[in-house]
Write an enzyme that holds these catalytic residues in place. Structure first.
Site, mmCIF file in Angstrom:
data_model
loop_
_atom_site.group_PDB
_atom_site.id
_atom_site.type_symbol
_atom_site.label_atom_id
_atom_site.label_comp_id
_atom_site.label_asym_id
_atom_site.label_seq_id
_atom_site.Cartn_x
_atom_site.Cartn_y
_atom_site.Cartn_z
ATOM 1 N N CYS A 104 53.564 50.619 20.827
ATOM 2 C CA CYS A 104 54.695 50.030 21.550
ATOM 3 C C CYS A 104 56.012 50.292 20.808
ATOM 4 O O CYS A 104 56.037 50.718 19.657
ATOM 5 C CB CYS A 104 54.472 48.531 21.710
ATOM 6 S SG CYS A 104 55.441 47.799 23.064
ATOM 7 N N ASP A 112 50.039 37.618 20.889
ATOM 8 C CA ASP A 112 50.993 38.041 19.862
ATOM 9 C C ASP A 112 51.358 36.860 18.979
ATOM 10 O O ASP A 112 51.113 35.691 19.320
ATOM 11 C CB ASP A 112 52.246 38.603 20.536
ATOM 12 C CG ASP A 112 53.059 39.504 19.621
ATOM 13 O OD1 ASP A 112 52.676 39.685 18.448
ATOM 14 O OD2 ASP A 112 54.086 40.039 20.081
#
Length: 224
Positions: free
Chosen positions: A6, A125
């Protein structure tokens, strides 16, 4: 093991991720991120990638209509909702973007109720500090608080050195990394990317229960 790189900000880094064996790349559109990229630029990069690579637009508390518009206009393969999106807003996006992933935080009471948001996979996360990065690597075992049967993507503080251990603790379906494979903000390090992918995909999880339901077979679907 599904691996997403990412925070892609340029074509060279996207091609490096693909060459090193990543399954997906993520483009961050959230304002204030050191890895923010313009949607049109992300779309240009996505068009140059192999069709079996999942391209993901990452949004934080963006208007649902705008999320759908950007993903479809730029030809991206998926939307990742990384903020405090409501169940209703998530459903709106999911109905229009088949590959939608909602993000939850380790230790959040919302994680146990993740099915209510209706996306599979989900991403877990670490809570962010004021500077926008994770404070310390989380207790990855908390990812196992997610409802059974969902595909879980592990994120937060991962790097080539700890990804294998994190996988053995959490037993996820996939992993996601941004800063842990960078030479500097927004610039990937080819060696770190290669090592991360290799270490993630080399883990064998004995007696690992397969999710009972799941998302599209992204690779197979893209090949049609």
């Amino acid at each position: 093991m599904f691996v997403k790189i990412c925070g892609i900000t340029n074509e060279a880094d996207a091609l490096i991720a693909v060459a090193m064996g990543a399954d997906a790349v993520g483009f961050i559109f959230a304002a204030g991120s050191t890895r923010q990229i313009a949607p049109a630029r992300a779309g240009d990069i996505a068009k140059r990638l192999p069709p079996d690579i999942l391209t993901v637009g990452v949004f934080r508390n963006e208007a649902p209509k705008k999320v759908v518009e950007i993903v479809n206009r730029q030809g991206l393969g998926a939307a990742q909702l990384h903020g405090d999106e409501s169940i209703e807003d998530t459903e709106y996006v999911r109905e229009r973007v088949a590959r939608t992933m909602k993000v939850f935080e380790y230790g959040s009471p919302k994680l146990a109720k993740a099915r209510s948001w209706g996306t599979d996979p989900i991403l877990i996360d670490a809570p962010k500090n004021t500077s926008g990065g994770p404070t310390t690597p989380p207790d990855y075992r908390l990812a196992r608080q997610a409802p059974s049967g969902l595909h879980v993507v592990l994120a937060g503080g991962l790097d080539p050195d700890n990804v294998a251990h994190a996988i053995t603790l959490a037993r996820p379906w996939g992993v996601d990394v941004a800063g842990g494979v960078e030479a500097g903000p927004g610039k990937k390090d080819p060696k770190l990317v290669a090592t991360f992918v290799q270490n993630a995909k080399s883990v064998v999880l004995p007696d690992c229960e397969e999710p009972t339901t799941g998302p599209y077979d992204w690779a197979a679907d893209a090949a049609l």
